[in-house]
Design a protein around this motif. Structure first.
Motif, PDB file in Angstrom:
ATOM      1  N   THR A  59      77.222   2.858  25.569  1.00  0.00           N
ATOM      2  CA  THR A  59      77.963   3.986  26.390  1.00  0.00           C
ATOM      3  C   THR A  59      77.481   3.773  27.684  1.00  0.00           C
ATOM      4  OG1 THR A  59      76.474   5.846  25.992  1.00  0.00           O
ATOM      5  CG2 THR A  59      78.229   5.460  24.405  1.00  0.00           C
ATOM      6  N   ALA A  60      78.320   3.910  28.617  1.00  0.00           N
ATOM      7  CA  ALA A  60      77.971   4.049  29.935  1.00  0.00           C
ATOM      8  C   ALA A  60      78.861   5.380  30.589  1.00  0.00           C
ATOM      9  CB  ALA A  60      77.976   2.903  30.886  1.00  0.00           C
ATOM     10  N   LEU A  61      78.359   6.368  31.124  1.00  0.00           N
ATOM     11  CA  LEU A  61      79.058   7.464  31.707  1.00  0.00           C
ATOM     12  C   LEU A  61      79.075   7.188  33.261  1.00  0.00           C
ATOM     13  CD1 LEU A  61      77.721  10.787  30.147  1.00  0.00           C
ATOM     14  CD2 LEU A  61      80.001   9.514  29.626  1.00  0.00           C
ATOM     15  N   CYS A  62      79.999   7.369  33.561  1.00  0.00           N
ATOM     16  CA  CYS A  62      80.201   6.816  35.093  1.00  0.00           C
ATOM     17  C   CYS A  62      81.061   7.783  35.961  1.00  0.00           C
ATOM     18  CB  CYS A  62      80.659   5.287  35.293  1.00  0.00           C
ATOM     19  SG  CYS A  62      81.073   4.728  37.155  1.00  0.00           S
ATOM     20  N   GLY A  63      80.804   8.265  37.086  1.00  0.00           N
ATOM     21  CA  GLY A  63      81.714   8.961  38.068  1.00  0.00           C
ATOM     22  C   GLY A  63      81.228   8.840  39.341  1.00  0.00           C
ATOM     23  N   HIS A  64      82.024   9.792  40.197  1.00  0.00           N
ATOM     24  CA  HIS A  64      81.699   9.702  41.671  1.00  0.00           C
ATOM     25  C   HIS A  64      82.155  11.031  42.198  1.00  0.00           C
ATOM     26  CE1 HIS A  64      85.892   9.096  43.334  1.00  0.00           C
ATOM     27  NE2 HIS A  64      85.856   8.398  42.157  1.00  0.00           N
ATOM     28  N   ASP A  65      81.484  11.179  43.529  1.00  0.00           N
ATOM     29  CA  ASP A  65      81.769  12.329  44.138  1.00  0.00           C
ATOM     30  C   ASP A  65      82.889  12.116  45.337  1.00  0.00           C
ATOM     31  OD1 ASP A  65      80.317  11.290  46.147  1.00  0.00           O
ATOM     32  OD2 ASP A  65      78.590  12.613  45.915  1.00  0.00           O
ATOM     33  N   GLY A  66      83.388  10.945  45.530  1.00  0.00           N
ATOM     34  CA  GLY A  66      84.219  10.336  46.467  1.00  0.00           C
ATOM     35  C   GLY A  66      83.214   9.724  47.618  1.00  0.00           C
ATOM     36  N   ARG A  67      81.996   9.679  47.424  1.00  0.00           N
ATOM     37  CA  ARG A  67      81.224   8.949  48.570  1.00  0.00           C
ATOM     38  C   ARG A  67      80.147   8.195  47.763  1.00  0.00           C
ATOM     39  NH1 ARG A  67      76.140  10.566  50.637  1.00  0.00           N
ATOM     40  NH2 ARG A  67      75.756   9.441  52.563  1.00  0.00           N
ATOM     41  N   LYS A  96      85.128  -0.240  38.683  1.00  0.00           N
ATOM     42  CA  LYS A  96      85.915   0.689  38.796  1.00  0.00           C
ATOM     43  C   LYS A  96      85.365   1.713  40.031  1.00  0.00           C
ATOM     44  CE  LYS A  96      88.113   0.792  34.796  1.00  0.00           C
ATOM     45  NZ  LYS A  96      89.490   0.843  34.734  1.00  0.00           N
ATOM     46  N   LEU A  97      84.254   1.825  40.313  1.00  0.00           N
ATOM     47  CA  LEU A  97      83.826   2.795  41.470  1.00  0.00           C
ATOM     48  C   LEU A  97      84.330   1.929  42.749  1.00  0.00           C
ATOM     49  CD1 LEU A  97      80.137   3.567  40.698  1.00  0.00           C
ATOM     50  CD2 LEU A  97      82.091   5.026  40.894  1.00  0.00           C
ATOM     51  N   LEU A  98      84.360   0.578  42.807  1.00  0.00           N
ATOM     52  CA  LEU A  98      84.749  -0.206  43.679  1.00  0.00           C
ATOM     53  C   LEU A  98      86.143  -0.032  43.909  1.00  0.00           C
ATOM     54  CD1 LEU A  98      83.819  -1.947  46.082  1.00  0.00           C
ATOM     55  CD2 LEU A  98      83.905  -3.944  44.684  1.00  0.00           C
ATOM     56  N   GLN A  99      87.010  -0.034  42.892  1.00  0.00           N
ATOM     57  CA  GLN A  99      88.634   0.077  42.827  1.00  0.00           C
ATOM     58  C   GLN A  99      88.823   1.677  43.588  1.00  0.00           C
ATOM     59  OE1 GLN A  99      90.123  -0.271  38.944  1.00  0.00           O
ATOM     60  NE2 GLN A  99      89.253  -2.319  38.829  1.00  0.00           N
ATOM     61  N   GLU A 100      87.628   2.601  43.506  1.00  0.00           N
ATOM     62  CA  GLU A 100      88.067   3.756  44.055  1.00  0.00           C
ATOM     63  C   GLU A 100      87.532   4.028  45.272  1.00  0.00           C
ATOM     64  OE1 GLU A 100      89.093   6.994  42.497  1.00  0.00           O
ATOM     65  OE2 GLU A 100      89.928   5.634  41.069  1.00  0.00           O
ATOM     66  N   GLY A 101      86.980   2.922  46.066  1.00  0.00           N
ATOM     67  CA  GLY A 101      86.535   2.882  47.524  1.00  0.00           C
ATOM     68  C   GLY A 101      85.188   3.489  47.406  1.00  0.00           C
ATOM     69  N   VAL A 102      84.290   3.466  46.317  1.00  0.00           N
ATOM     70  CA  VAL A 102      82.935   3.848  46.174  1.00  0.00           C
ATOM     71  C   VAL A 102      82.160   2.385  46.367  1.00  0.00           C
ATOM     72  CG1 VAL A 102      81.043   5.083  45.104  1.00  0.00           C
ATOM     73  CG2 VAL A 102      83.562   5.870  45.298  1.00  0.00           C
ATOM     74  N   ASP A 103      81.112   2.488  47.254  1.00  0.00           N
ATOM     75  CA  ASP A 103      80.685   1.192  47.673  1.00  0.00           C
ATOM     76  C   ASP A 103      79.019   1.319  47.188  1.00  0.00           C
ATOM     77  OD1 ASP A 103      79.551   2.431  49.743  1.00  0.00           O
ATOM     78  OD2 ASP A 103      80.431   0.903  51.095  1.00  0.00           O
TER      79      ASP A 103
END
Length: 147
Positions: A59-67, A96-103
């Protein structure tokens, strides 16, 4: 091996994996309700890896706050370690993060978790120095705070 986004039906097997992963600390934030809320807030970001028979291998939980992105509970079952499963899930999360614009992505490793520290360092992550983590429950926000 099959990689795919984590869904609600994966929770029980994921929790069992986390309970059996040395160095993994669990809390009330890992309840079914809280994890499902996290998955809903970050659709398609968290990843699992399963065997052909559907048994969960990682498993790998992943998310972002927009930044910034954040990863939690990256875990691979003991008998599946050393096969690139963790690396595969992390790579998918970063895509997935990169697709959301999170670098940039952060994660936390418990200080005494030597295998975890070794894994992250081995796949190119840098251990940060000079950063202290502060935490607080939000239950009594006004306690000790000047209003």
């Amino acid at each position: 091996m099959n990689y795919r986004p984590m869904i609600a039906d994966d929770y029980e097997a994921a929790y069992q994996l986390w309970e059996n992963t040395p160095g993994m600390n669990l809390s009330a934030a890992d309840s079914r309700e809280e994890i499902l809320r996290y998955l809903e807030r970050n659709p398609g970001m968290s990843q699992v890896c399963e065997y052909e028979d559907g048994t969960l291998a990682g498993t790998a939980l992943c998310g972002h706050d927009g930044r910034r992105g954040y990863m939690y509970h990256v875990a691979v079952s003991g008998d599946s370690r050393g096969r690139g499963i963790g690396r595969g899930m992390v790579s998918r999360c970063l895509d997935k993060l990169l697709q959301e614009g999170v670098d940039k992505c952060h994660l936390m490793v418990i200080e005494g978790n030597s295998p975890g520290r070794s894994f992250w360092a081995g796949i190119g992550w840098q251990e940060r120095e000079g950063i202290l983590l502060f935490s607080r429950n939000t239950l009594h926000v006004t306690d000790n705070v000047m209003v």
